[in-house]
Scaffold this motif. Structure first.
Motif, PDB file in Angstrom:
ATOM      1  N   LEU A  56       0.826  -1.213   0.000  1.00 37.50           N
ATOM      2  CA  LEU A  56       0.000   0.000   0.000  1.00 37.50           C
ATOM      3  C   LEU A  56       0.859   1.262   0.000  1.00 37.50           C
ATOM      4  O   LEU A  56       0.593   2.209  -0.746  1.00 37.50           O
ATOM      5  CB  LEU A  56      -0.920   0.005   1.220  1.00 37.50           C
ATOM      6  N   THR A  57       1.886   1.272   0.839  1.00 35.49           N
ATOM      7  CA  THR A  57       2.770   2.434   0.911  1.00 35.49           C
ATOM      8  C   THR A  57       3.476   2.675  -0.417  1.00 35.49           C
ATOM      9  O   THR A  57       3.509   3.805  -0.917  1.00 35.49           O
ATOM     10  CB  THR A  57       3.811   2.239   2.024  1.00 35.49           C
ATOM     11  N   LEU A  58       4.023   1.634  -1.001  1.00 38.94           N
ATOM     12  CA  LEU A  58       4.709   1.786  -2.285  1.00 38.94           C
ATOM     13  C   LEU A  58       3.733   2.162  -3.400  1.00 38.94           C
ATOM     14  O   LEU A  58       4.097   2.913  -4.317  1.00 38.94           O
ATOM     15  CB  LEU A  58       5.451   0.496  -2.631  1.00 38.94           C
ATOM     16  N   SER A  59       2.494   1.705  -3.309  1.00 38.66           N
ATOM     17  CA  SER A  59       1.496   2.065  -4.316  1.00 38.66           C
ATOM     18  C   SER A  59       1.148   3.541  -4.235  1.00 38.66           C
ATOM     19  O   SER A  59       1.038   4.218  -5.259  1.00 38.66           O
ATOM     20  CB  SER A  59       0.228   1.231  -4.132  1.00 38.66           C
ATOM     21  N   PHE A  60       0.946   4.053  -3.017  1.00 36.00           N
ATOM     22  CA  PHE A  60       0.663   5.478  -2.880  1.00 36.00           C
ATOM     23  C   PHE A  60       1.826   6.326  -3.368  1.00 36.00           C
ATOM     24  O   PHE A  60       1.626   7.345  -4.031  1.00 36.00           O
ATOM     25  CB  PHE A  60       0.343   5.833  -1.426  1.00 36.00           C
ATOM     26  N   ILE A  61       3.047   5.897  -3.055  1.00 30.69           N
ATOM     27  CA  ILE A  61       4.227   6.642  -3.509  1.00 30.69           C
ATOM     28  C   ILE A  61       4.320   6.634  -5.032  1.00 30.69           C
ATOM     29  O   ILE A  61       4.756   7.603  -5.645  1.00 30.69           O
ATOM     30  CB  ILE A  61       5.499   6.050  -2.868  1.00 30.69           C
ATOM     31  N   THR A  62       3.889   5.552  -5.662  1.00 27.82           N
ATOM     32  CA  THR A  62       3.954   5.439  -7.118  1.00 27.82           C
ATOM     33  C   THR A  62       2.807   6.167  -7.808  1.00 27.82           C
ATOM     34  O   THR A  62       2.994   6.788  -8.853  1.00 27.82           O
ATOM     35  CB  THR A  62       3.931   3.953  -7.529  1.00 27.82           C
ATOM     36  N   VAL A  63       1.606   6.119  -7.230  1.00 26.19           N
ATOM     37  CA  VAL A  63       0.425   6.679  -7.889  1.00 26.19           C
ATOM     38  C   VAL A  63       0.385   8.198  -7.819  1.00 26.19           C
ATOM     39  O   VAL A  63      -0.028   8.853  -8.790  1.00 26.19           O
ATOM     40  CB  VAL A  63      -0.860   6.067  -7.283  1.00 26.19           C
ATOM     41  N   ILE A  64       0.811   8.787  -6.723  1.00 28.82           N
ATOM     42  CA  ILE A  64       0.680  10.233  -6.557  1.00 28.82           C
ATOM     43  C   ILE A  64       1.396  11.012  -7.656  1.00 28.82           C
ATOM     44  O   ILE A  64       0.803  11.924  -8.250  1.00 28.82           O
ATOM     45  CB  ILE A  64       1.139  10.650  -5.145  1.00 28.82           C
ATOM     46  N   PRO A  65       2.644  10.704  -8.020  1.00 26.74           N
ATOM     47  CA  PRO A  65       3.251  11.446  -9.143  1.00 26.74           C
ATOM     48  C   PRO A  65       2.563  11.184 -10.485  1.00 26.74           C
ATOM     49  O   PRO A  65       2.513  12.061 -11.340  1.00 26.74           O
ATOM     50  CB  PRO A  65       4.693  10.947  -9.182  1.00 26.74           C
ATOM     51  N   LEU A  66       2.032   9.978 -10.662  1.00 30.49           N
ATOM     52  CA  LEU A  66       1.349   9.680 -11.921  1.00 30.49           C
ATOM     53  C   LEU A  66       0.078  10.501 -12.076  1.00 30.49           C
ATOM     54  O   LEU A  66      -0.257  10.950 -13.172  1.00 30.49           O
ATOM     55  CB  LEU A  66       1.013   8.195 -12.008  1.00 30.49           C
ATOM     56  N   LEU A  67      -0.663  10.689 -10.982  1.00 30.73           N
ATOM     57  CA  LEU A  67      -1.919  11.425 -11.060  1.00 30.73           C
ATOM     58  C   LEU A  67      -1.732  12.930 -11.020  1.00 30.73           C
ATOM     59  O   LEU A  67      -2.635  13.666 -11.388  1.00 30.73           O
ATOM     60  CB  LEU A  67      -2.847  10.991  -9.921  1.00 30.73           C
ATOM     61  N   SER A  68      -0.586  13.402 -10.566  1.00 32.45           N
ATOM     62  CA  SER A  68      -0.377  14.844 -10.498  1.00 32.45           C
ATOM     63  C   SER A  68      -0.087  15.449 -11.869  1.00 32.45           C
ATOM     64  O   SER A  68      -0.219  16.649 -12.045  1.00 32.45           O
ATOM     65  CB  SER A  68       0.762  15.173  -9.527  1.00 32.45           C
ATOM     66  N   HIS A  69       0.293  14.651 -12.831  1.00 36.40           N
ATOM     67  CA  HIS A  69       0.512  15.115 -14.199  1.00 36.40           C
ATOM     68  C   HIS A  69      -0.675  14.707 -15.059  1.00 36.40           C
ATOM     69  O   HIS A  69      -1.250  13.645 -14.853  1.00 36.40           O
ATOM     70  CB  HIS A  69       1.794  14.512 -14.781  1.00 36.40           C
ATOM     71  N   PRO A  70      -1.049  15.539 -16.011  1.00 36.29           N
ATOM     72  CA  PRO A  70      -2.207  15.175 -16.841  1.00 36.29           C
ATOM     73  C   PRO A  70      -1.919  13.938 -17.698  1.00 36.29           C
ATOM     74  O   PRO A  70      -0.819  13.765 -18.227  1.00 36.29           O
ATOM     75  CB  PRO A  70      -2.416  16.405 -17.715  1.00 36.29           C
ATOM     76  N   LEU A  71      -2.911  13.066 -17.777  1.00 39.45           N
ATOM     77  CA  LEU A  71      -2.781  11.853 -18.574  1.00 39.45           C
ATOM     78  C   LEU A  71      -3.275  12.162 -19.978  1.00 39.45           C
ATOM     79  O   LEU A  71      -4.480  12.295 -20.221  1.00 39.45           O
ATOM     80  CB  LEU A  71      -3.593  10.712 -17.964  1.00 39.45           C
ATOM     81  N   THR A  72      -2.375  12.301 -20.906  1.00 43.57           N
ATOM     82  CA  THR A  72      -2.748  12.599 -22.280  1.00 43.57           C
ATOM     83  C   THR A  72      -2.240  11.477 -23.170  1.00 43.57           C
ATOM     84  O   THR A  72      -1.164  10.919 -22.946  1.00 43.57           O
ATOM     85  CB  THR A  72      -2.142  13.928 -22.762  1.00 43.57           C
ATOM     86  N   PRO A  73      -3.020  11.136 -24.185  1.00 45.32           N
ATOM     87  CA  PRO A  73      -2.539  10.090 -25.087  1.00 45.32           C
ATOM     88  C   PRO A  73      -1.371  10.592 -25.921  1.00 45.32           C
ATOM     89  O   PRO A  73      -1.236  11.800 -26.163  1.00 45.32           O
ATOM     90  CB  PRO A  73      -3.753   9.811 -25.966  1.00 45.32           C
ATOM     91  N   PRO A  74      -0.499   9.699 -26.350  1.00 44.57           N
ATOM     92  CA  PRO A  74       0.624  10.120 -27.176  1.00 44.57           C
ATOM     93  C   PRO A  74       0.148  10.593 -28.545  1.00 44.57           C
ATOM     94  O   PRO A  74      -0.903  10.143 -29.028  1.00 44.57           O
ATOM     95  CB  PRO A  74       1.477   8.866 -27.307  1.00 44.57           C
ATOM     96  N   PRO A  75       0.875  11.496 -29.167  1.00 46.38           N
ATOM     97  CA  PRO A  75       0.466  11.974 -30.490  1.00 46.38           C
ATOM     98  C   PRO A  75       0.622  10.855 -31.542  1.00 46.38           C
ATOM     99  O   PRO A  75       1.475   9.977 -31.401  1.00 46.38           O
ATOM    100  CB  PRO A  75       1.413  13.122 -30.780  1.00 46.38           C
ATOM    101  N   ASN A  76      -0.225  10.914 -32.537  1.00 49.04           N
ATOM    102  CA  ASN A  76      -0.129   9.941 -33.626  1.00 49.04           C
ATOM    103  C   ASN A  76       1.095  10.229 -34.469  1.00 49.04           C
ATOM    104  O   ASN A  76       1.368  11.359 -34.839  1.00 49.04           O
ATOM    105  CB  ASN A  76      -1.372   9.989 -34.505  1.00 49.04           C
ATOM    106  N   LEU A  77       1.840   9.201 -34.764  1.00 54.77           N
ATOM    107  CA  LEU A  77       3.062   9.385 -35.569  1.00 54.77           C
ATOM    108  C   LEU A  77       2.813   9.011 -36.997  1.00 54.77           C
ATOM    109  O   LEU A  77       2.129   8.177 -37.380  1.00 54.77           O
ATOM    110  CB  LEU A  77       4.192   8.537 -34.981  1.00 54.77           C
TER     111      LEU A  77
END
Length: 77
Positions: A56-77
């Motif tokens: 649980l502790t490692l999950s919270f440490i991992t998830v918080i930085p992921l959710l603090s940045h906007p989740l955008t799909p990669p541009p089409n190449l």
């Protein structure tokens, strides 16, 4: 009174609660499997409640930085 959904959306840059819970559960499952199987994390020495707490502790440490940045799909190449 503070609306919990609006507060969560503000903190996580508009990520929905369902997506955040899904991401957390996937990361938690991965960390739980790692903490159970790897010997250097105390696979057989630690009680199961400690392993779950570690996951649980490692999950919270991992998830918080992921959710603090906007989740955008990669541009089409």
């Amino acid at each position: 009174m503070i609306d919990a959904v609006a507060l969560f959306a503000k903190i996580t840059n508009g990520v929905s609660i369902e997506l955040a819970l899904l991401l957390f559960s996937l990361i938690f499952t991965r960390w739980l499997a790692i903490s159970i199987l790897l010997p250097f994390l105390g696979a057989q020495l630690l009680p199961s409640t400690v392993r779950i707490g570690l996951a649980l502790t490692l999950s919270f440490i991992t998830v918080i930085p992921l959710l603090s940045h906007p989740l955008t799909p990669p541009p089409n190449l």
